[in-house]
Design an enzyme around this catalytic site. Structure first.
Site, short mmCIF file in Angstrom:
data_model
loop_
_atom_site.label_atom_id
_atom_site.label_comp_id
_atom_site.label_asym_id
_atom_site.label_seq_id
_atom_site.Cartn_x
_atom_site.Cartn_y
_atom_site.Cartn_z
N GLU A 136 1.03 -0.62 -5.15
CA GLU A 136 0.05 0.44 -5.40
C GLU A 136 0.85 1.73 -5.51
OE1 GLU A 136 -3.57 3.02 -3.51
OE2 GLU A 136 -1.89 2.29 -2.33
N ASP A 190 0.82 -1.20 0.00
CA ASP A 190 0.00 0.00 0.00
C ASP A 190 0.86 1.26 0.00
OD1 ASP A 190 -2.70 1.27 0.46
OD2 ASP A 190 -1.66 1.98 2.24
#
Length: 836
Positions: A558, A505
């Site tokens: 990401e 993330d």
């Protein structure tokens, strides 16, 4: 019971003789004293057994201390000889035994702790309690020192003997036993309402070896969770739990838990050298016990902290760590052996993203294991991606603000229950990806923030530490122990829980020093640039380590910028001069943004935005991409996927089906968030999850939602059966435009090709009208095409405009190709055709 005095101690007759000798000493002066000293030496030479002499000397000294003081010790030896009692070392016949060497008589040491050690132990600032507590050889025997606050009495049990220790106050007890070496012993501790027999924690050697400490110090312990944390174990033949924690700035660390009523005073840990690691083995403590570390900070204040490497936690909002021992037996050996057969970017990957607590609210890990694999398997997804499962205090963060990096959230069960879920998914042929959050952590004062009183896991520079968007703290990626903590954590989930991949993330927030910061709020790197060189090195190390240690896994970034080389190998430098970050795949945030923007336009306006659907192919092979329709796109006012589409309810569903058909055919892997597979109209809410009631046959519009779900099932089945859609995903040879500039028609058509050149033709008509006899150029080596999938099929809720018969090419060049076909293009639909 208290043992009788040793047979080597003084008897009543000897005591009387010694008193007489003491009286004589006061009248004869110095000369008598010299004579008595000479007599003592003569008596000593007549001894045979060194051991007997030593024992008698200790006993006599103890008696002398209680009568006339140290000076009378020599006089008592003379008095004993004058009494006529048989001296040790002489046989019953009166013959002298062979004399043996006699060591000098030592003055007994006081067993009590000195004032400085007492104060440090009481204040929680002692760095090495094992050197003063426990049993230690001292002049005169073995000193026993015990620190048990609230105890009324403490006795030492050695064999069949029991010796009560002296109460020194403040919970300290001590005693000196006339022993030649430290014996095996236990403690008998008396409290107001109970008596406990227990092992002494301070009699054990350290549980960590030099290799572990060296690797920790170097920041290279790739299985750090096996060294730090709480581990039930058998140490020196005794069952208990080893507690270890890294806290280099602490003045002292103690273990507190339910086993000591959350008062760690009596359980101080020892510091193991310069590594900053503190350690304590507590006998009798096993799995299931709650604990925290009580840390004395540099300023003398104290804080209770959860274990950063706890493998299990209490259910939030409770914050204690839990001692954990796994006894799970895996059943996914076939899956693990097979998953490394092909790299992820050359294999089919269709991902269903799940928020476990809300997928079907109220289900535990084991209950999810009975439902989730069946549901995902029926729809044909190859993988699930779990939003963060690591422990987090606030459910509304969805798991993206982690406090327990090594513990699956206890909301749904224990770590073995989570293993069971992963195992069942594997046995159903479904891979498991997991969101992993190494970018930041929350400021909770019981977790990582200023863990030992100073910045430790976070950067020491406040500008570098504070995350400007989320109110959290960023990790100090430049500190080797912090990198080790995170790299080992990535390995941990893959090795211990058989996770098949990590979706990392917020990578962009890690890579740039000026991320969400204004000028003056950040400092350039050593080269004057905005790149966070420490974060780059960390990500490279993490990826290289995970891929080396765990074959078959994939890491997914990401990353929302155009950083060069996210999925390039770490040892290959790019134009920027950096080596690649080493990820296997990267989320294509640009495709997601552009394509959703296009679909939100009314069809009449789409011709002005045609490039939003074609631009992705300009950079499609710059990285290995995933096409993500994730949770972020269906919350916070962004609306659900079907609600983004224009038009009435029929048109919205038609647009959604056409978009999904385009997405599954586009180069890249697919990811779809739960609820979007059946056209949920409402935004996702972590409080109640997907609107499953929409699929209830009693609901009047259930067929509309079931139709979209049936399409997703068929898309996945056709995708997995068609290598052209995934074999060459990352190579330009796997894609060719047929027509990419038909903006006036709102039509897109392209070929996907496998390694052998076998094609699939995908055609999307994003206009709300039927286009009859629409001519498209095709290769001339395919004798006929048949419709493999049509998103306008009646069974999906469409209008049923299809091409039921095989379509044969005509020898008419079109779109730069030697042959062409004529198709009927349904409105707001995507059609796939394959060689007949």
């Amino acid at each position: 019971m208290t043992p009788r005095p040793s047979s080597s101690g003084p008897d009543p007759e000897e005591t009387a003789t010694k008193k007489a000798a003491a009286k004589e000493t006061t009248t004869t002066g110095k000369k008598a004293t010299a004579k008595k000293a000479t007599a003592k030496k003569a008596a000593a030479k007549k001894t045979v057994a060194k051991k007997a002499v030593a024992k008698k000397a200790v006993a006599k000294k103890a008696a002398a201390e209680k009568t006339v003081g140290k000076k009378s010790v020599a006089k008592k030896s003379v008095a004993e000889k004058a009494s006529g009692s048989r001296a040790p070392g002489r046989k019953a016949s009166g013959k002298k035994a062979v004399p043996a060497a006699v060591r000098p008589v030592e003055t007994p040491a006081s067993p009590a702790l000195d004032a400085a050690d007492r104060e440090r132990l009481l204040a929680g600032t002692h760095h090495d309690p094992h050197t003063v507590l426990g049993a230690h050889p001292v002049p005169g025997g073995v000193a026993f020192r015990v620190f048990r606050p609230y105890a009324l009495a403490v006795s030492v049990l050695t064999g069949e003997l029991r010796t009560e220790l002296r109460d020194d106050g403040d919970g300290f007890f001590s005693g000196l036993l006339p022993l030649g070496e430290v014996p095996a012993y236990r403690l008998l501790v008396t409290y107001e309402e109970t008596v406990q027999e227990a092992e002494d924690p301070y009699r054990f050697l350290p549980t960590l070896g030099d290799l572990d400490l060296h690797l920790i110090g170097e920041g290279r312990h790739e299985q750090l969770w096996q060294a730090l944390g709480a581990h039930p174990t058998v140490h020196e033949g005794v069952a208990g739990t080893r507690f270890t924690v890294w806290a280099p700035n602490a003045r002292g660390v103690r273990v507190a838990g339910g086993f000591n009523f959350w008062d760690g005073t009596g359980h101080p840990m020892r510091s193991l050298g310069a590594t900053g690691v503190w350690e304590l083995f507590l006998p009798g403590i096993g799995a299931g016990e709650l604990y925290k570390f009580e840390i004395t900070r540099p300023d003398g204040s104290r804080t209770f902290r959860a274990d950063p490497l706890a493998r299990r936690t209490e259910v939030p909002p409770a914050t204690s760590s839990v001692v954990h021992a796994s006894d799970y037996t895996w059943g996914d050996a076939q899956w693990l052996a097979r998953r490394a057969e092909a790299p992820a970017h050359e294999a089919p990957m269709s991902v269903y993203e799940v928020h476990l607590p809300s997928w079907r609210p109220g289900l535990t890990y084991r209950e999810l294991a009975e439902q989730l694999p069946a549901y995902v398997g029926d729809l044909g997804f190859t993988h699930v991606e779990l939003m963060p499962v690591a422990e987090h205090p606030f459910g509304g963060s969805w798991g993206y603000q982690v406090t327990g990096f090594y513990a699956p959230t206890a909301r749904l069960g224990d770590p073995d229950d989570f293993k069971y879920l992963v195992d069942r998914l594997h046995q159903a042929g479904i891979g498991v990806l997991m969101d992993w959050v190494p970018a930041h952590f929350p400021r909770d004062d019981w977790a990582l923030a200023e863990f030992d009183g100073r910045p430790l896991y976070e950067h020491s520079d406040p500008l570098r530490a504070a995350h400007p968007d989320w109110g959290t703290l960023e990790f100090d990626f430049g500190r080797r122990e912090v990198r080790n903590f995170l790299v080992a954590n990535a390995v941990y989930w893959c090795e211990e829980f058989h996770i098949d991949g990590l979706r990392v993330d917020a990578v962009a927030s890690m890579l740039y020093l000026d991320y969400s910061r204004e000028p003056g709020q950040w400092t350039p790197n050593e080269h004057g640039g905005r790149e966070n060189l420490d974060a780059v090195a960390f990500l490279q190390e993490m990826n290289a380590t995970v891929y080396r240690r765990v074959p078959g896994v994939v890491t997914v970034a990401e990353e929302s910028t155009a950083w060069d080389g996210v999925t390039r190998a770490t040892h290959h430098k790019g134009p920027s001069g950096f080596g690649g970050l080493g990820f296997g795949l990267k989320w294509n945030m640009g495709w997601m943004h552009d394509s959703l923007q296009y679909m939100s336009h009314e069809p009449v306006h789409r011709k002005y935005h045609h490039g939003e659907m074609t631009f992705s192919m300009v950079y499609a092979y710059s990285e290995n991409y995933v096409l993500p329709i994730s949770h972020d796109e269906v919350v916070h006012g962004k609306r659900s996927l079907v609600s983004k589409m224009p038009g009435d309810w029929w048109q919205q569903r038609a647009n959604l089906r056409a978009y999904l058909g385009f997405m599954w055919a586009h180069p890249g892997k697919q990811l779809l968030f739960m609820g979007q597979e059946f056209a949920q109209g409402a935004e996702w809410s972590e409080a109640h999850g997907p609107d499953w009631w929409l699929l209830d046959p009693e609901y009047g519009a259930a067929a509309d939602h079931l139709g979209v779900r049936d399409l997703v099932r068929d898309l996945n089945a056709a995708y997995r059966a068609t290598p052209a859609l995934w074999r060459c995903d990352t190579h330009p040879s796997g894609f060719a435009w047929v027509v990419g500039d038909a903006a006036e028609d709102n039509v897109l058509a392209f070929l996907r090709l496998d390694a052998d050149g076998a094609p699939l033709l995908a055609v999307s008509n994003f206009a709300p009208v039927v286009r009859h006899d629409y001519r498209l150029g095709v290769p001339d080596d395919v004798p006929a095409w048949h419709e493999a999938l049509n998103t306008d099929a009646a069974r999906y809720g469409g209008g049923g405009v299809t091409n039921p018969d095989p379509v044969k090419p005509e020898a008419l060049g079109w779109h730069g190709r030697p042959a062409s076909i004529r198709l009927t293009l349904p409105p707001l639909a995507t059609v796939w055709l394959r060689p007949a």
